[in-house]
Write an enzyme that holds these catalytic residues in place. Structure first.
Site, mmCIF file in Angstrom:
data_model
loop_
_atom_site.group_PDB
_atom_site.id
_atom_site.type_symbol
_atom_site.label_atom_id
_atom_site.label_comp_id
_atom_site.label_asym_id
_atom_site.label_seq_id
_atom_site.Cartn_x
_atom_site.Cartn_y
_atom_site.Cartn_z
ATOM 1 N N ASP A 283 0.762 -2.178 1.311
ATOM 2 C CA ASP A 283 0.059 -2.121 0.032
ATOM 3 C C ASP A 283 -0.407 -3.547 -0.285
ATOM 4 O O ASP A 283 0.113 -4.529 0.254
ATOM 5 C CB ASP A 283 0.943 -1.542 -1.080
HETATM 6 C C1 NOJ Z 1 -2.398 -1.155 -4.965
HETATM 7 C C2 NOJ Z 1 -2.078 0.285 -5.075
HETATM 8 O O1 NOJ Z 1 -0.691 0.451 -5.152
HETATM 9 C C3 NOJ Z 1 -2.637 1.120 -3.936
HETATM 10 O O2 NOJ Z 1 -2.409 2.465 -4.203
HETATM 11 C C4 NOJ Z 1 -4.085 0.847 -3.757
HETATM 12 O O3 NOJ Z 1 -4.633 1.663 -2.755
HETATM 13 C C5 NOJ Z 1 -4.262 -0.632 -3.447
HETATM 14 N N1 NOJ Z 1 -3.736 -1.426 -4.550
HETATM 15 C C6 NOJ Z 1 -5.700 -1.027 -3.240
HETATM 16 O O4 NOJ Z 1 -6.353 -1.036 -4.445
#
Ligand code: NOJ
Length: 877
Positions: A283
């Site tokens: 993530d």
């Molecule tokens: C953080 C989020 O937790 C995730 O779900 C997302 O896809 C990414 N950022 C990219 O924006």
């Protein structure tokens, strides 16, 4: 036998590369983590063989720097249009890949559809619609030129009603999440877009989710690996089973070890037991080590930076090149990382005419900075305004409409005749006067609430709000655009009907909205903006009140729900752009409501145990979120404790009524455990010789962009690293249990998602549904819950959802037969000693398959030992 504390995980430590060293804090006894090495090679599943052999041919031509380049993002806001952009191997025709949110559409882009959120989609309990939404989302991603769709989300599972991101997923039940995710993935991937199942795992609250240099992210201490397998992992397993192309790790830790470098979860569970063939990404900004994360099985670092971004530093890229040259990361591991990424790209046909992105996440203007995070950046065209909406509003509207859940309808008060005198209250009835996209990432709750906030959103092309749709049918409707009941309000006539709109919002921890920093921590389960008071006040004046809730999850309805003036309660959930007509169709009876609750609504928050009801607050060191409730979340807990909720999981009324007539057929005879798995197929083979240092040298005359992330090294650095590597002196402090010998894989594995026999259909239950009403057409939800045999040596929840179907629209008197299927896995429990799925009743013991319309409305029992189904029964809850 039922529970044994689980030992899993990897140790977070520093790497030879630049990294933030995050020492582990102690976790409660019994939650220690254990290593799983090496990272299993991808490519051994036959359906991926062709993609892997193409990948092998391409990867074997890549230089070290090219390989390192495609495993990482180029840096946050570093140009290229998407929220994540990998490096490329242009020389060989491998492009930068565009990774884009959100779970409900294409985020940060123009001319797209703002689909209803996951929670709304789950509430339809409609497989065809869920799939159709997936197809439409996939088409929009393709039209915008993305490679990877960052959805669906099934983690959080929805364990905590206050959890900030539950609404991105499909509901608080592993099977509902699993089936909805699998259908979404299928729909998306059939369009040539790689779907991402996220977040692995335990991201059940937003607060303290992230690692920073001062504090680790919280540790989700998942009580035992039965709970892991039967609840949290279940949707991931089903997603892998349908061939999901990528997976994203969660921000938090599990049992003390950060998910982005958790060797047990990534290597052991996801890649070996579940046989995942795609690639695993971190993530955003959760990458906290170079070597450890690579060894633990991570394949892609997003968005490329260290967890403190924008300084031009990465734990991979140039550091990965260095770590391979100096021998800390085996070349074999880098080859597998790259092969997984390239194979997935081939698998979904992205080598053939895949469009390039035609939009920019960074601006909605035509022209913009090409490298926004660089200090000096050229400008150019970044948006081409390609309209990808097609007729997707139709599927969006159908989902929004068929998700609407009628919780209460006293005296069949609804539907409303358009001749009624209507008084509408609540600012949520109307679109935000500043515009539906006025708040960045929808981080405000103003006007109609069509989605939560954070990265899981899309821009509205328009928002069809409820008041406009009501006005179309009842032009004389009076609208009080206020959340406070008017001071002076003339006494309404007994025929006047008040419709009161209330909301409850939540989102990602990156924004705080009205004191809620992601989770619903300040407003808790109360309606926002004093919505509950608005309802109470309206119910003092009006003899007929309808409450419409736009909400991320359960609400505390207790202060007004029993008030006799409150005739009807409808949950719209989060309807997306189609919030108006969808609601009006239900309110005025063009269609019967057919949505069902994807979670339970309790009477008191503490009807759940503290571990579920409350968020984990500040602690010195690592915050501990311990899953002491084990298997018992949502209705499983309430049934066990004999607590009657206000509205149970699966509840949802219709304007008509249905009868169910079921029978049960035995399909496959089962053994105690699945038949032995087949051995793994072959995987690509590459030279193991250390690449020459020159493969990582900066190209001559290369014009660098400041803060852009590259995989090249200065000649001196590369030569130095190579000298260490070629000497073969292993200086790296490898984690305990580290090994480079590939394993045959666990007995529970053997195919995508696990042992293929887990999907053998054991029982089939055809259910003939009849619309027994006389006035209204309607759609019935058929839900099937399993009750395990008595006397087995496993403690199991009283009933558990295992499958569901929805009928088409049935006219009064009309019938339809739908078929429920139960697989071997559906009848199994995860045995922590055998480390396998076990069918405790395989020798003819009686399972009861309960058929009904909700977890508390199960009137038909089908017995697997006699093959008989009986009506008029109720489960022992
Ligand atoms: C953080 C989020 O937790 C995730 O779900 C997302 O896809 C990414 N950022 C990219 O924006």
């Amino acid at each position: 036998m039922a529970y044994r504390s689980l030992v899993f995980g990897a140790f977070a430590s520093g790497s030879l590369a630049v990294s933030v060293v995050t020492p582990r804090d102690p976790v409660p006894p019994g939650f220690v983590a254990a290593p799983y090495y090496p990272a299993p090679h991808g490519g051994w599943v036959s359906s991926w063989a062709e993609a892997y052999s193409k990948a092998e041919a391409l990867v074997s031509q890549m230089t070290l720097a090219e390989k390192a380049n495609i495993t990482s993002g180029i840096g946050i806001f570093m140009g290229e249009p998407c929220v994540g952009n990998t490096g490329s191997a242009e020389r060989l025709g491998f492009p930068r890949m565009c990774l884009q949110d959100s779970a409900l559409g294409v985020s940060s882009a123009d001319n797209v559809t703002a689909f209803p959120a996951g929670i709304t989609t789950g509430a339809t309990f409609d497989k065809k619609l869920i799939y159709a939404r997936g197809v439409a989302i996939g088409e929009e991603h393709r039209g915008k030129g993305t490679n990877v769709y960052l959805g669906p989300s099934v983690g959080p599972l929805g364990r905590k009603p206050l959890g900030g991101r539950n609404w991105e997923g499909f509901g608080s039940d592993p099977v509902l999440q699993a089936k909805a995710a699998a259908l979404t993935i299928k729909g998306v991937q059939e369009q040539g877009i790689i779907a991402t199942i996220k977040h692995l795992i335990g991201n059940e609250q937003e607060m303290y989710r992230m690692y920073n240099p001062f504090q680790p992210g919280y540790s989700a201490n998942i009580a035992d690996d039965r709970t892991l397998h039967e609840l949290y992992l279940w949707p991931f397993a089903e997603s892998v089973h349908v061939g999901v192309g990528s997976a994203m790790t969660a921000y938090n830790a599990v049992n003390g070890s950060a998910c982005s470098q958790h060797s047990y979860l990534i290597n052991g569970i996801l890649k070996d037991e579940l046989g995942f063939q795609g690639f695993v990404m971190s993530d955003w900004l959760s990458h906290i080590s170079g070597v450890d994360s690579a060894l633990a099985g991570l394949d892609m670092n997003m968005p490329g930076d260290t967890n403190i971004p924008l300084f031009g530093f990465s734990n991979w890229h140039y550091e990965l090149s260095r770590s391979v040259l100096n021998g800390s990361v085996p070349l074999d591991r880098l080859n597998d990382m790259v092969t997984r990424i390239v194979a997935t790209w081939y698998k979904f046909g992205q080598d053939k005419d895949h469009p390039r992105p035609n939009f920019s996440s960074n601006t909605r203007d035509r022209d913009g900075l090409l490298y926004p995070a660089a200090l000096f950046s050229p400008k150019g065209q970044v948006n081409w305004f390609v309209n990808v909406q097609a007729d997707h509003y139709l599927v969006a509207r159908e989902v929004a409409q068929d998700a609407i859940t009628l919780l209460k309808n006293n005296g069949s008060f609804l539907p409303l005749a358009t001749s009624r005198s209507l008084h509408v209250f609540g600012t949520a009835a109307q679109v935000n006067p500043d515009g539906p996209n006025a708040c960045l990432n929808r981080a405000c709750n103003k006007g109609t609430l069509g989605m939560g906030w954070g990265s899981g959103v899309a821009d509205y092309p328009y928002l069809d709000d409820p008041i406009s749709a009501i006005r179309k049918r009842v032009p004389g409707v009076k609208f009080f655009n206020t959340d406070g009941f008017p001071w002076f309000h003339p006494t309404p006539s007994p025929d006047d009907v008040a419709i009161v709109f209330i909301t409850s919002d939540a989102g990602e921890n990156s924004f705080t909205v009205e004191g809620n920093n992601g989770d619903r921590n300040s407003a808790k389960l109360a309606a926002w903006h004093n919505g509950d008071e608005l309802v109470r006040k309206a119910a003092e004046k009006y003899s007929s009140v309808i409450v419409v809730a736009q909400t991320v999850g359960p609400l505390d309805l207790e202060s007004w729900v029993d008030n006799p003036a409150v005739k009807g309660v409808l949950f719209q959930h989060l309807p997306g752009q189609e919030a108006g007509e969808s609601l009006a169709n239900v309110l005025f009876g063009d269609v019967s409501p057919s949505g069902h609750l994807p979670y339970s609504i309790t009477k008191r928050a503490n009807d759940f145990p503290d571990s579920i009801a409350n968020l984990r607050g500040f602690a010195f060191g690592q915050v501990q979120d311990t899953y002491s409730e084990g298997l018992y979340i949502d209705y499983r807990w309430l049934n066990k404790k004999k607590i009657k909720p206000r509205f149970a999981f699966g509840h949802g009324l219709s304007y008509t009524s249905f009868s169910f007539d079921a029978s049960v057929e035995s399909v496959t005879e089962l053994s105690l455990v699945p038949p032995p798995r087949a051995p793994k197929g072959s995987t690509p083979v590459y030279s193991t010789e250390l690449p020459p240092a020159s493969e990582a040298y900066w190209p001559t005359e290369f014009k660098r962009i400041w803060r852009y992330l590259y995989s090249w090294l200065n000649k001196n650095d590369a030569d130095k690293a190579y000298a260490v590597g070629i000497a073969g002196v292993k200086k790296y402090n490898y984690p305990a249990g580290y090994s480079t010998v590939q394993k045959p894989g666990p007995a529970a594995g053997g195919g995508e998602g696990g042992n293929p026999a887990l999907w053998d259909v054991a029982f089939r239950v055809p259910v003939t549904v009849k619309n027994t009403g006389t006035k209204f057409s309607g759609r019935a939800s058929v839900q099937a819950y399993i009750q395990y045999p008595e006397g087995i040596p496993y403690d199991t929840p009283i009933v558990q959802l295992r499958d569901f179907e929805k009928t088409q629209v049935l006219a009064p008197g009309e019938t339809q037969t739908v078929t429920i299927e139960l697989t071997r896995k559906d009848l199994s429990v995860w045995d922590v000693e055998l480390q396998n799925w076990v069918v405790p009743g395989f020798d003819g013991k009686r399972y009861t398959i309960w058929i009904g319309e909700a977890s508390d409305k199960l009137f038909t029992a089908c017995y697997t030992d006699t093959g008989v189904c009986e009506g008029g029964k109720t489960p022992p809850v």
